[in-house]
Write a protein that holds these residues in place. Structure first.
Motif, mmCIF file in Angstrom:
data_model
loop_
_atom_site.group_PDB
_atom_site.id
_atom_site.type_symbol
_atom_site.label_atom_id
_atom_site.label_comp_id
_atom_site.label_asym_id
_atom_site.label_seq_id
_atom_site.Cartn_x
_atom_site.Cartn_y
_atom_site.Cartn_z
ATOM 1 N N VAL A 1 0.132 -1.066 1.702
ATOM 2 C CA VAL A 1 0.482 -1.988 0.439
ATOM 3 C C VAL A 1 0.211 -3.411 1.059
ATOM 4 N N GLN A 2 0.018 -4.379 0.008
ATOM 5 C CA GLN A 2 -0.237 -5.755 0.286
ATOM 6 C C GLN A 2 0.199 -6.569 -0.878
ATOM 7 N N GLN A 4 -1.605 -10.197 -2.444
ATOM 8 C CA GLN A 4 -2.755 -11.336 -2.436
ATOM 9 C C GLN A 4 -2.428 -12.501 -3.337
ATOM 10 N N ALA A 23 0.130 -7.253 -6.144
ATOM 11 C CA ALA A 23 0.573 -6.347 -5.315
ATOM 12 C C ALA A 23 -0.388 -5.056 -5.404
ATOM 13 N N SER A 24 -0.745 -4.614 -4.374
ATOM 14 C CA SER A 24 -1.862 -3.531 -4.350
ATOM 15 C C SER A 24 -1.596 -2.438 -3.239
ATOM 16 N N GLY A 25 -2.267 -1.261 -3.452
ATOM 17 C CA GLY A 25 -2.107 -0.138 -2.521
ATOM 18 C C GLY A 25 -1.046 0.842 -2.883
ATOM 19 N N ASN A 26 -1.300 1.476 -4.095
ATOM 20 C CA ASN A 26 -0.265 2.466 -4.612
ATOM 21 C C ASN A 26 0.850 2.084 -5.016
ATOM 22 N N VAL A 27 1.355 0.788 -5.080
ATOM 23 C CA VAL A 27 2.443 0.320 -5.616
ATOM 24 C C VAL A 27 2.938 0.594 -6.929
ATOM 25 N N LYS A 77 1.657 -5.711 -11.932
ATOM 26 C CA LYS A 77 2.111 -5.981 -10.630
ATOM 27 C C LYS A 77 1.748 -7.310 -10.216
ATOM 28 N N THR A 103 6.475 2.589 -3.376
ATOM 29 C CA THR A 103 5.225 3.682 -3.659
ATOM 30 C C THR A 103 6.117 4.824 -3.989
ATOM 31 N N GLU A 106 7.509 5.714 -0.188
ATOM 32 C CA GLU A 106 8.059 4.548 0.801
ATOM 33 C C GLU A 106 8.457 3.308 -0.101
ATOM 34 N N TYR A 108 8.538 -0.503 1.105
ATOM 35 C CA TYR A 108 8.380 -1.538 2.026
ATOM 36 C C TYR A 108 9.075 -2.972 1.852
#
Length: 122
Positions: A1-2, A4, A23-27, A77, A103, A106, A108
């Motif tokens: 996750v991150q 940008q 937000a990205s990465g399966n958020v 997001k 996610t 998880e 974070y």
């Protein structure tokens, strides 16, 4: 996750910019998000903050009240920071930070995005 951050640039005093934080990465969902900035040689400072949920309460540093507006689009997001009536002292690297990114499996905590540079000339 991150996270940008984007949208920085160079403007003259009195100008405007809109910064984006994605937000990205399966958020699935994004918690409260804040924008911070760091001027050259200075400590990082909180600029604005928006909570998650329907209330979406916001908080601003005194130095930007009435000039900056934070908002969010949870469907995308994304969190935005609209900067108006910019002053040279607004110059700095702007960072977004999420208190939590969720996610399926998880959570974070305290995720910082890479900064985006805002330069305001007089």
């Amino acid at each position: 996750v991150q996270l940008q951050a984007s949208g920085g640039g160079s403007v003259q005093a009195g100008g405007s910019l809109t910064l984006s934080c994605e937000a990205s990465g399966n958020v699935l969902t994004v918690g409260s998000v804040s924008w911070h900035r760091q001027a050259p040689g200075e400590a990082r400072e909180l600029v604005a903050w928006i909570v998650s949920g329907h209330g979406r309460d916001t908080t601003y540093a005194d130095s930007v009240k009435g000039r900056f507006t934070i908002s969010r689009d949870d469907s995308k997001k994304m969190v935005f920071l609209q900067l108006t009536s910019l002053k040279p002292e607004d110059t700095g690297v702007y960072y977004c930070k999420a208190d939590a990114l969720y996610t399926f499996t998880e959570t974070y905590r305290d995720i910082w995005g890479r900064g985006t540079l805002v330069t305001v000339s007089s």
